[in-house]
Design a protein around this motif. Structure first.
Motif, PDB file in Angstrom:
ATOM      1  N   LEU A 123      26.382  66.917  72.947  1.00  0.00           N
ATOM      2  CA  LEU A 123      24.508  66.544  73.455  1.00  0.00           C
ATOM      3  C   LEU A 123      24.298  67.740  74.558  1.00  0.00           C
ATOM      4  O   LEU A 123      23.615  68.604  74.618  1.00  0.00           O
ATOM      5  N   GLU A 124      25.404  68.332  75.370  1.00  0.00           N
ATOM      6  CA  GLU A 124      25.437  68.645  76.791  1.00  0.00           C
ATOM      7  C   GLU A 124      24.926  69.985  75.920  1.00  0.00           C
ATOM      8  O   GLU A 124      24.282  71.130  77.037  1.00  0.00           O
ATOM      9  N   GLY A 125      25.835  70.109  75.372  1.00  0.00           N
ATOM     10  CA  GLY A 125      25.844  71.912  74.717  1.00  0.00           C
ATOM     11  C   GLY A 125      25.007  72.763  73.333  1.00  0.00           C
ATOM     12  O   GLY A 125      24.778  71.935  73.422  1.00  0.00           O
ATOM     13  N   PRO A 126      25.928  73.187  73.323  1.00  0.00           N
ATOM     14  CA  PRO A 126      24.781  73.928  71.974  1.00  0.00           C
ATOM     15  C   PRO A 126      25.117  73.407  70.868  1.00  0.00           C
ATOM     16  O   PRO A 126      26.578  73.001  71.185  1.00  0.00           O
ATOM     17  N   LEU A 127      23.925  72.294  69.838  1.00  0.00           N
ATOM     18  CA  LEU A 127      25.149  71.728  69.302  1.00  0.00           C
ATOM     19  C   LEU A 127      25.860  72.151  68.082  1.00  0.00           C
ATOM     20  O   LEU A 127      25.679  73.313  67.542  1.00  0.00           O
ATOM     21  N   PRO A 128      26.270  71.700  66.910  1.00  0.00           N
ATOM     22  CA  PRO A 128      26.788  72.044  66.530  1.00  0.00           C
ATOM     23  C   PRO A 128      26.027  72.668  64.680  1.00  0.00           C
ATOM     24  O   PRO A 128      24.899  71.859  65.083  1.00  0.00           O
ATOM     25  N   ARG A 129      27.300  73.361  64.042  1.00  0.00           N
ATOM     26  CA  ARG A 129      26.014  73.696  63.253  1.00  0.00           C
ATOM     27  C   ARG A 129      25.915  73.126  61.844  1.00  0.00           C
ATOM     28  O   ARG A 129      24.868  72.788  61.304  1.00  0.00           O
ATOM     29  N   VAL A 130      27.157  72.149  62.589  1.00  0.00           N
ATOM     30  CA  VAL A 130      26.883  71.409  60.944  1.00  0.00           C
ATOM     31  C   VAL A 130      27.353  69.816  61.574  1.00  0.00           C
ATOM     32  O   VAL A 130      28.571  69.520  62.348  1.00  0.00           O
ATOM     33  N   LEU A 131      26.446  68.842  61.892  1.00  0.00           N
ATOM     34  CA  LEU A 131      27.583  67.580  61.556  1.00  0.00           C
ATOM     35  C   LEU A 131      27.706  66.737  60.663  1.00  0.00           C
ATOM     36  O   LEU A 131      27.227  66.510  59.661  1.00  0.00           O
ATOM     37  N   PHE A 132      29.301  66.131  61.086  1.00  0.00           N
ATOM     38  CA  PHE A 132      30.068  65.292  59.738  1.00  0.00           C
ATOM     39  C   PHE A 132      29.928  64.018  60.525  1.00  0.00           C
ATOM     40  O   PHE A 132      30.947  63.420  60.773  1.00  0.00           O
ATOM     41  N   LEU A 133      29.609  63.519  59.710  1.00  0.00           N
ATOM     42  CA  LEU A 133      29.391  61.648  59.771  1.00  0.00           C
ATOM     43  C   LEU A 133      30.478  61.000  58.697  1.00  0.00           C
ATOM     44  O   LEU A 133      29.704  61.057  57.386  1.00  0.00           O
ATOM     45  N   ASN A 134      31.448  60.838  59.228  1.00  0.00           N
ATOM     46  CA  ASN A 134      32.589  60.567  58.336  1.00  0.00           C
ATOM     47  C   ASN A 134      32.505  59.143  58.171  1.00  0.00           C
ATOM     48  O   ASN A 134      33.234  58.696  56.715  1.00  0.00           O
ATOM     49  N   SER A 135      31.325  58.205  58.187  1.00  0.00           N
ATOM     50  CA  SER A 135      30.734  56.996  57.267  1.00  0.00           C
ATOM     51  C   SER A 135      29.333  56.516  57.711  1.00  0.00           C
ATOM     52  O   SER A 135      29.049  56.737  58.770  1.00  0.00           O
ATOM     53  N   PRO A 189      33.432  71.104  77.512  1.00  0.00           N
ATOM     54  CA  PRO A 189      32.052  72.244  76.798  1.00  0.00           C
ATOM     55  C   PRO A 189      32.033  73.251  76.476  1.00  0.00           C
ATOM     56  O   PRO A 189      32.328  73.738  77.549  1.00  0.00           O
ATOM     57  N   PRO A 190      32.157  74.084  75.214  1.00  0.00           N
ATOM     58  CA  PRO A 190      32.576  75.101  75.043  1.00  0.00           C
ATOM     59  C   PRO A 190      31.291  76.006  74.787  1.00  0.00           C
ATOM     60  O   PRO A 190      30.122  75.748  75.281  1.00  0.00           O
ATOM     61  N   ALA A 191      31.410  77.005  74.978  1.00  0.00           N
ATOM     62  CA  ALA A 191      30.462  78.230  75.400  1.00  0.00           C
ATOM     63  C   ALA A 191      29.183  78.592  74.597  1.00  0.00           C
ATOM     64  O   ALA A 191      28.433  78.051  74.838  1.00  0.00           O
ATOM     65  N   ARG A 192      30.057  78.388  73.611  1.00  0.00           N
ATOM     66  CA  ARG A 192      28.419  77.978  72.276  1.00  0.00           C
ATOM     67  C   ARG A 192      29.181  77.020  71.437  1.00  0.00           C
ATOM     68  O   ARG A 192      31.056  76.657  71.820  1.00  0.00           O
ATOM     69  N   GLY A 193      28.648  76.794  70.281  1.00  0.00           N
ATOM     70  CA  GLY A 193      28.818  75.395  69.901  1.00  0.00           C
ATOM     71  C   GLY A 193      29.696  75.360  68.881  1.00  0.00           C
ATOM     72  O   GLY A 193      30.145  76.722  67.980  1.00  0.00           O
ATOM     73  N   GLU A 209      20.494  58.991  69.109  1.00  0.00           N
ATOM     74  CA  GLU A 209      21.069  59.716  70.672  1.00  0.00           C
ATOM     75  C   GLU A 209      20.361  60.691  70.530  1.00  0.00           C
ATOM     76  O   GLU A 209      19.431  60.987  71.681  1.00  0.00           O
ATOM     77  N   SER A 210      20.506  61.713  69.691  1.00  0.00           N
ATOM     78  CA  SER A 210      19.474  62.992  69.019  1.00  0.00           C
ATOM     79  C   SER A 210      18.745  62.759  67.981  1.00  0.00           C
ATOM     80  O   SER A 210      19.488  62.381  66.827  1.00  0.00           O
ATOM     81  N   GLU A 211      17.949  64.093  67.685  1.00  0.00           N
ATOM     82  CA  GLU A 211      17.760  64.125  66.277  1.00  0.00           C
ATOM     83  C   GLU A 211      18.570  65.376  65.721  1.00  0.00           C
ATOM     84  O   GLU A 211      18.376  65.802  65.184  1.00  0.00           O
ATOM     85  N   TRP A 212      19.580  65.609  67.049  1.00  0.00           N
ATOM     86  CA  TRP A 212      20.244  66.369  66.398  1.00  0.00           C
ATOM     87  C   TRP A 212      19.905  68.070  66.061  1.00  0.00           C
ATOM     88  O   TRP A 212      20.149  68.416  64.984  1.00  0.00           O
ATOM     89  N   PRO A 213      18.640  68.982  66.503  1.00  0.00           N
ATOM     90  CA  PRO A 213      18.157  69.983  66.308  1.00  0.00           C
ATOM     91  C   PRO A 213      19.058  70.902  65.717  1.00  0.00           C
ATOM     92  O   PRO A 213      19.991  71.379  66.700  1.00  0.00           O
ATOM     93  N   GLY A 214      18.442  71.655  64.309  1.00  0.00           N
ATOM     94  CA  GLY A 214      19.270  72.698  63.772  1.00  0.00           C
ATOM     95  C   GLY A 214      20.159  72.115  63.719  1.00  0.00           C
ATOM     96  O   GLY A 214      21.681  73.479  62.691  1.00  0.00           O
ATOM     97  N   SER A 215      21.232  70.843  63.379  1.00  0.00           N
ATOM     98  CA  SER A 215      22.487  70.917  63.341  1.00  0.00           C
ATOM     99  C   SER A 215      22.298  70.594  61.778  1.00  0.00           C
ATOM    100  O   SER A 215      21.431  69.439  61.379  1.00  0.00           O
ATOM    101  N   HIS A 216      22.798  71.067  60.489  1.00  0.00           N
ATOM    102  CA  HIS A 216      22.989  70.236  59.245  1.00  0.00           C
ATOM    103  C   HIS A 216      24.175  69.101  59.247  1.00  0.00           C
ATOM    104  O   HIS A 216      25.124  69.099  59.796  1.00  0.00           O
TER     105      HIS A 216
END
Lengths: 364, 355
Positions: free
Chosen positions: A70-82, A5-9, A91-98
């Protein structure tokens, strides 16, 4: 390939439900390549299940598991391809992710095949939908009450204008299919399945082959879906007395030479929002015929064509025969379709539209 | 006839063609022979009580110790029984299956036992004879064709006025009713029934298209129902599921459409004929052998348009329709009535017992 996991999302995590040689994953690999070339976005990919494209994904982005993301900082954008990628929302509410939900599905796939919990999560959690056709947008609005201003339409697109394959490659493809030299070919590409209408393709072949003077051969390129009826589809071809005229080939790593030998591309899908295979055929200047039950009419309109009423196989056969009998007219149609792809459906057009949606999410 | 002990092995007791035909044969033998009848059910089903009314019923665990002069396998689905059967009894196999079942329902060991252990094959159509030779490698000299049969008088007597489903009566609007019947699996082709309905509607709008039997909802039929809606046939094509008396539905059909891709010799066609309902079918089914010579209409598989043309002709051509119906009725009485066909099967059994 996975990474620590990277240091930041990441800026964007793209989720692909699989890595098969099918429209949505292939298109995503190409979009990721375009983004890498044209932006500095920090991009990662989650593959819910694997497949032969896994290495191609790894070449264009860091591939991680959903647990790692999900372990690390969550992404700013979660892009579901389908829509089928929506299971990560369980699995998560993905708080903070658009959350951007790209939807390449219509009624049966979205309303029946997609698990109800995943569908509910998608409809409730997505901040923005990207429909791959107007037809899909209408389904989301009219069938599921999604507010129209939550939806953008970004049609599918190809990375660039395809190069015509070598004559030798096309001849080899013809030989592999067992089609005699010079015989006209009506083709289809896709999973041999109910949704793709492989059975309707056989009905089309039977209708055309029955008509006097027909010399056409029919080629379906694409493996069966594992069901017993399509796994044994060759039996049905034999039963129809068409074993010498209908040719079935499994998935091929390089489908282009097969597409190039098709004089007509017949999309017999029961529902297909905006199929990539039709774009590919069009880009190769193949005339395309399709039923009106999907979104491909939004491509055909550029060549002044209307799709055929769903289920009207004789009407589709008549259009096919007309093109086979008049190659100049077929070439004209194919040329207009190729021009439409160049003008509207390459990544040079679609990439910036998708990027605008992503930037909108990053700014949210 | 010396009384013998005959064991009938049925792959199950479902309410489907082969077990129903076996029950009719057993009842015939009860009335017309002194043979002792035993039924071995490899699996259960709703006809278990009917089999028990004929004689003792045992299960697959009893096969190894089976005391019988002749074992009658009712389908190739019963072929696995040969693996545990004692060496003594003669063996007859009644074959109701075509290529898919012959190659996928049983394995090569079963096919090998069929080739070597069965004394005589009784097949329900010439189409099945060819498939048995092609897929199992059975010598045609060991094969006899015994077409399926129905109790014609009972079928005709069991057909009251047009049937009701809920509050709606088919055909009540006075328009044409094109019906079908069977399970809703792929080989019976409910998808082609939709295509047929669409093609007939293009020629003659306003028809009703009931499908009797099989599923009316669920995974097997959901895709077909979605397709029905997509075709704009939601109100005209109805999958009504299993019905207590399918014949009452058949009697309300103007035309019976056998749209099966693969069907060895469907009894529903005989029932339709007995009820005076004209039949159209594809040439990929054994029904073509009954429908030949003007007893029905056979079109090339999967030429739905030709089938639709045939349907409309039958709706329009009163004299032609009447002649076809009469020819089919004569044939079903002459060749496919219980009273004609069961003695032939009985003779085949006696012949094997005497060999």
């Amino acid at each position: 390939m996975t990474a620590r996991p990277p240091a930041r999302g990441a800026d964007v995590v793209f989720v692909s439900h699989e890595a098969t040689l099918t429209g949505a994953p292939v298109g995503l690999v190409q979009l990721l390549g375009w983004l890498r070339e044209h932006t500095d976005l920090r991009v990662e990919v989650v593959l819910v299940t694997g497949g032969p494209l896994a290495d191609a994904f790894a070449d264009v982005a860091t591939v991680r598991t959903v647990a790692e993301v999900l372990e690390g900082p969550l992404p700013r954008v979660l892009f579901l391809n389908s829509s089928f990628s929506a299971e990560v929302l369980l699995e998560s509410e993905w708080p903070g992710s658009h959350v951007i939900a790209r939807v390449p599905e219509l009624e049966v796939a979205f309303d029946q095949a997609l698990a109800p919990a995943a569908r509910r999560a998608l409809l409730e959690r997505a901040d923005r939908f990207v429909a791959v056709a107007e037809r899909v947008r209408r389904h989301l609005v009219e069938g599921h009450g999604v507010a129209p201003d939550r939806i953008a339409v970004v049609h599918g697109c190809l990375p660039a204008e395809p190069r015509a394959p070598a004559v030798e490659a096309v001849a080899a493809a013809r030989a592999e299919a067992g089609i005699p030299p010079g015989a006209p070919v009506v083709g289809a590409v896709g999973s041999r399945s109910w949704r793709k209408g492989a059975d309707l393709f056989l009905e089309l072949a039977a209708t055309v082959c029955r008509r006097p003077g027909s010399k056409a051969h029919f080629l379906w390129l694409g493996s069966d879906d594992g069901s017993w009826q399509f796994g044994r589809f060759g039996d049905d071809v034999r039963r129809a007395g068409l074993s010498a005229r209908v040719h079935l080939l499994d998935d091929h790593a390089d489908p282009v030479p097969f597409q190039a030998l098709m004089d007509v591309f017949a999309l017999t899908s029961r529902e297909d929002p905006f199929p990539r295979v039709a774009l590919e055929a069009a880009a190769l200047s193949r005339p395309v015929v399709a039923f009106d039950s999907g979104g491909v009419g939004e491509l055909l309109v550029h060549a002044d064509l209307a799709p055929v009423a769903y289920g009207d196989v004789p009407a589709m056969a008549t259009r096919v025969e007309g093109w086979l009998a008049d190659p100049d007219r077929a070439a004209g149609v194919g040329g207009r379709l190729a021009a439409a792809v160049r003008a509207h459906h390459t990544l040079a057009v679609g990439g910036p539209k998708m990027l605008a949606e992503i930037r909108r999410g990053l700014a949210a | 006839m010396t009384p013998a002990r005959v064991a009938f092995v049925s792959h199950n007791a479902s309410r489907s063609g082969a077990p129903l035909l076996l029950l009719q044969l057993q009842r015939w033998l009860l009335d017309h022979s002194d043979h002792e009848l035993v039924t071995v059910l490899l699996d259960g089903g709703p006809l278990e009580a009917d089999f028990a009314a004929v004689g003792p019923v045992v299960g697959p665990d009893d096969l190894a110790g089976l005391d019988a002069d002749l074992v009658y396998l009712n389908t190739v689905g019963a072929a696995p029984a040969l693996a545990v059967l004692p060496d003594g009894p003669k063996v007859v196999c009644h074959v109701h299956e075509l290529d898919y079942a012959l190659t996928h329902w049983i394995d090569e060991a079963d096919r090998d036992r069929l080739r070597h252990r069965v004394d005589r094959f009784l097949v329900v159509s010439q189409l099945v004879r060819a498939a048995l030779e092609r897929c199992v490698g059975v010598d045609p000299g060991r094969v006899e064709v015994h077409y399926g049969f129905v109790d014609v008088a009972a079928v005709a007597a069991g057909a009251p006025a047009p049937a009701a489903s809920g509050t709606r009566v088919i055909g009540a609007s006075g328009t044409h009713v094109i019906g079908a019947s069977g399970t809703t699996e792929w080989r019976k082709a409910p998808d082609l029934f939709l295509a047929l309905a669409a093609a007939v509607e293009r020629r003659r709008p306003g028809g009703e298209y009931p499908w009797v039997g099989g599923a009316d909802r669920g995974p097997e039929i959901d895709g077909v129902l979605a397709d029905r809606d997509r075709l704009g046939l939601t109100d005209s094509v109805r999958f009504v599921g299993e019905q207590p008396d399918a014949r009452a539905w058949f009697a309300a059909f103007d035309v019976f459409a056998l749209v099966s891709r693969d069907d060895p010799f469907p009894l529903t066609v005989l029932e339709a004929a007995a009820l005076g309902v004209p039949v159209v079918a594809f040439d990929s089914t054994g029904a073509r052998e009954f429908l030949a010579d003007g007893c029905g209409v056979v079109v090339p598989y999967p030429d739905v348009e030709a089938m639709a043309d045939a349907v409309v002709r039958l709706l329009d051509d009163g004299p032609g329709r009447a002649a076809l119906v009469e020819a089919a009725r004569r044939r079903v009485r002459a060749d496919h009535d219980l009273g004609v066909a069961a003695p032939r099967l009985q003779a085949a059994i006696e012949s094997v017992l005497a060999s």
